[in-house]
Design an enzyme around this catalytic site. Structure first.
Site, PDB file in Angstrom:
ATOM      1  N   TYR A 101       0.847  -1.111  -0.066  1.00 31.86           N
ATOM      2  CA  TYR A 101       0.011   0.018  -0.108  1.00 31.86           C
ATOM      3  C   TYR A 101       0.905   1.119  -0.076  1.00 31.86           C
ATOM      4  O   TYR A 101       1.774   1.276   0.820  1.00 31.86           O
ATOM      5  CB  TYR A 101      -0.847  -0.015   1.232  1.00 31.86           C
ATOM      6  CG  TYR A 101      -1.528   1.242   1.423  1.00 31.86           C
ATOM      7  CD1 TYR A 101      -3.035   1.644   0.668  1.00 31.86           C
ATOM      8  CD2 TYR A 101      -1.144   2.513   2.037  1.00 31.86           C
ATOM      9  CE1 TYR A 101      -3.642   2.763   1.096  1.00 31.86           C
ATOM     10  CE2 TYR A 101      -1.774   3.706   2.245  1.00 31.86           C
ATOM     11  CZ  TYR A 101      -3.045   3.655   1.597  1.00 31.86           C
ATOM     12  OH  TYR A 101      -3.803   5.143   1.743  1.00 31.86           O
ATOM     13  N   GLU A 189      -3.979   7.529  -3.696  1.00 28.36           N
ATOM     14  CA  GLU A 189      -3.381   5.936  -3.325  1.00 28.36           C
ATOM     15  C   GLU A 189      -3.469   5.092  -4.257  1.00 28.36           C
ATOM     16  O   GLU A 189      -3.933   5.133  -5.122  1.00 28.36           O
ATOM     17  CB  GLU A 189      -3.996   5.518  -1.970  1.00 28.36           C
ATOM     18  CG  GLU A 189      -5.594   5.101  -1.989  1.00 28.36           C
ATOM     19  CD  GLU A 189      -6.119   4.413  -0.999  1.00 28.36           C
ATOM     20  OE1 GLU A 189      -5.687   4.851   0.324  1.00 28.36           O
ATOM     21  OE2 GLU A 189      -7.231   3.764  -0.948  1.00 28.36           O
TER      22      GLU A 189
END
Lengths: 381, 290
Positions: A101, A189
């Site tokens: 991530y 993101e």
């Protein structure tokens, strides 16, 4: 403003991030054609502004073009948390070795853009933060200097022991940071950032949230707004320069100022009612705003009563009174109106309202109680 | 006494010839604020309302008039630069009224003003008023009266509502400060609480927070450990749905954090008075004034 996955990916691709090819389809045949062109297994992914698309069945792996057509048939038109899927992204499926991530938010505490990176990718980062906070590295960036290479590499090594992968991840962080700043993001993101079995870094999903205050100076980003994916009454309100959020109750609220608007909704609840909306007519006293506000609120069939709460500072209460008279003359109301106003030119406003057959109070609690009683048929308050 | 502004405040207004700037310049002058200068590039040498000299730059204004405080009414795309201009010119207190300043601009401005040792209030705020002495910003003067209550709030009209109810009940204020509803602002609750704690005339503080972020929780912790004076708190947005921006850019519940419930819990844990409704401030403050 939220961007769709495909829009965020288009932007990130422009900054050099390695993203599998993908295109938008609005019909099953288009999905089939795109899959045929790629000649590889694809993912068909619903493009809606909600989390949990995968769990809802809105993301499917397809081995063949015929399979893509079939899955697109199922996903297009599907309802995910109240939103209808109008388009799907058809994108080449990546082989997944591991998932990481990488995200940036504007952090209120440090007052800086802050990177969050974790080797535990593919799941919601809030869940990682709650359950295994030690698996996240936070790195604030001073935007006056940008992201230094050493910080990018440090994050790369937090994700990967292998120097080649660490350097590759660091480069992606620089690209993500550049996209974040240039697109006026409050969040960006890549989740997951995938390492393929052959050691390639691939961004498989992307998300961007844009600061609404940036849209005036970023017309290309503003043009990405997808009004079909929003509540129609909210689109209508935005075009009329009103801040409006639809809720489930039956007391329609028209207030000046965001804080007072929230406090008014809370007071409705306090006295046993349910607010139908948040609506801030802002500081200007343009009567046109009142006309638009009434039009938008009365379009909601749940609304049983409309409550005005105006504290005249810059807003002149006589302008609001004139707006109420004009609006109700053009379109007579079918629900009762409760008006509270006080402040600038209050006496004049009261005179205008009385002469036109309205009554008004200068006390906020009194007005809210009356509105709640009208909405609940006198059962509460 | 008061906090941040008083009779010695010498104000320069950035954007004095604009629609909002000129309107509020007159209001502040009528209230008795010492408005010593205005700034509008290209209009240097002219006078506002025949009395206030206008300059091309803040630096010129400071050199000629000794202005020590600035208030900013320029449009959002230019607001960040206007703040830095004031700070670089040696202004000690900068109040930015402008709403809609991009938050990424503020991530650059905030460290700049901190390094200059400048206090910034706002952006997206109504400013502040020391009743009977000075007003900087847009808070209506006639709803305030001098007295012992310090007021600090993230909101505009909600502040007016509470101050109006206090004044109507015969309870006056030392200073009312609107810190603004944006996620990044120059002055937070703790800065104001600390100033009120030091101010000998302030006996009780009224604090109005909102959903979003953790400023109120940190303020509650400060009240608990660093303050002797009583504080009464209110949180707007108890009925707000998560994930939606409630008008103010900062008023948003992210995931499960920033809710009204968690903020009220923090107030309770700090032993603060809790106003469930705006009108509750009157009784809670009266009790604490003794």
């Amino acid at each position: 403003m939220n961007l769709h996955e495909y829009q965020a990916k288009d932007i990130l691709r422009g900054y050099g991030v390695n993203i599998p090819p993908g295109r938008i389809a609005t019909t099953p045949s288009e999905a089939e054609a795109i899959a045929l062109e790629y000649g590889a297994a694809v993912m068909v992914k619903a493009q809606v502004h909600v989390g949990g698309r995968g769990k809802a069945g809105g993301v499917k792996f397809c081995k063949t073009p015929a399979d893509a057509k079939e899955k697109a048939t199922a996903i297009l038109g599907m309802d995910i948390k109240g939103l209808t899927v109008e388009k799907v992204l058809v994108t080449v499926a990546a082989d997944i070795g591991s998932e990481a991530y990488v995200g940036i938010i504007v952090d209120r505490a440090t007052k800086k853009p802050v990177f969050m990176v974790s080797a535990a990718g593919g799941i919601d980062i809030e869940q990682v933060a709650a359950e295994t906070p030690e698996k996240i590295l936070y790195v604030p960036v001073d935007p006056r200097y940008g992201l230094p290479s050493y910080d990018a590499l440090r994050m790369g090594f937090f994700l990967f022991a292998d120097v080649k992968l660490a350097r590759g991840a660091g480069k992606i962080m620089q690209q993500l940071y550049a996209a974040f700043m240039a697109s006026g993001c409050s969040l960006a993101e890549i989740n997951p950032l995938v390492v393929t079995p052959t050691g390639e870094l691939v961004a498989v999903d992307g998300k961007m949230v844009i600061d609404d205050n940036e849209l005036d100076r970023l017309p290309a980003i503003a043009a990405l707004r997808d009004e079909s994916s929003e509540e129609p009454s909210e689109v209508d309100a935005r075009n009329a320069n009103l801040t409006f959020i639809k809720l489930d109750g039956d007391v329609g609220c028209v207030v000046n100022g965001a804080g007072l608007a929230m406090a008014t909704m809370d007071l409705v609840k306090y006295y046993g009612g349910e607010p139908a909306n948040f609506l801030d007519i802002g500081g200007s006293s343009n009567p046109e705003k009142v006309v638009n506000a009434l039009r938008i609120i009365t379009a909601d069939a749940n609304v049983k009563v409309i409550l005005f709460n105006i504290f005249g500072g810059i807003t002149r209460t006589d302008d609001v009174a004139n707006g109420i008279v004009t609006a109700t003359r053009a379109n007579p109301l079918t629900v009762p109106l409760v008006i509270r106003l006080t402040g600038t030119n209050e006496e004049l406003a009261m005179k205008i309202l009385t002469e036109n057959g309205f009554s008004a109070s200068s006390d906020m609690d009194e007005a809210v109680q009356k509105a709640v009683a009208l909405a609940t048929g006198g059962k509460s308050a | 006494m008061s906090v941040f502004i008083d009779k010695n405040t010498k104000l320069v207004i950035q954007g004095i010839t604009g629609r909002d700037g000129s309107f509020h310049a007159k209001q502040m002058m009528e209230y008795g604020t010492q408005v010593v200068a205005g700034v509008t590039p290209g209009k240097g040498g002219q006078k506002f309302e025949g009395t206030v000299p206008i300059f091309n730059t803040v630096m010129d204004a400071v050199a000629a008039t000794g202005a020590n405080t600035s208030v900013i009414y320029v449009p959002p795309p230019f607001a960040a630069d206007a703040i830095m201009e004031a700070a670089a010119a040696g202004i000690a207190l900068v109040i930015c009224i402008t709403e809609g300043v991009p938050v990424l601009d503020m991530t650059k401005v905030y460290p700049f003003v901190k390094e200059q040792g400048v206090r910034l209030i706002g952006p997206n705020c109504p400013g502040l008023i020391t009743p009977g002495a000075s007003k900087v910003g847009i808070i209506p003067g006639r709803i305030c009266t001098p007295g012992p209550v310090g007021v600090v709030s993230r909101s505009g009209t909600l502040t007016y509502e509470v101050v109006y109810q206090l004044t109507s009940a015969g309870i006056g204020q030392t200073t009312c400060v609107g810190i603004g509803g944006d996620p990044i602002n120059g002055t937070n609750f703790i800065d104001c609480l600390a100033a009120f704690e030091q101010d000998p005339k302030t006996m009780v503080i009224a604090m109005m927070g909102e959903i979003g972020g953790t400023d109120e929780q940190e303020a509650a912790d400060f009240v608990k450990h660093q303050m002797k004076k009583p504080v009464v708190g209110f949180i707007a947005g108890q009925t707000a749905p998560p994930g939606r921006r409630m008008g103010h850019a900062g008023a948003i519940i992210s995931g499960s954090s920033g809710t009204a419930a968690e903020k009220l819990e923090a107030f309770e844990a700090a032993g603060m008075g809790i106003a469930r409704r705006p009108k509750d401030f009157v009784e809670l403050i009266r009790e604490r004034l003794g």
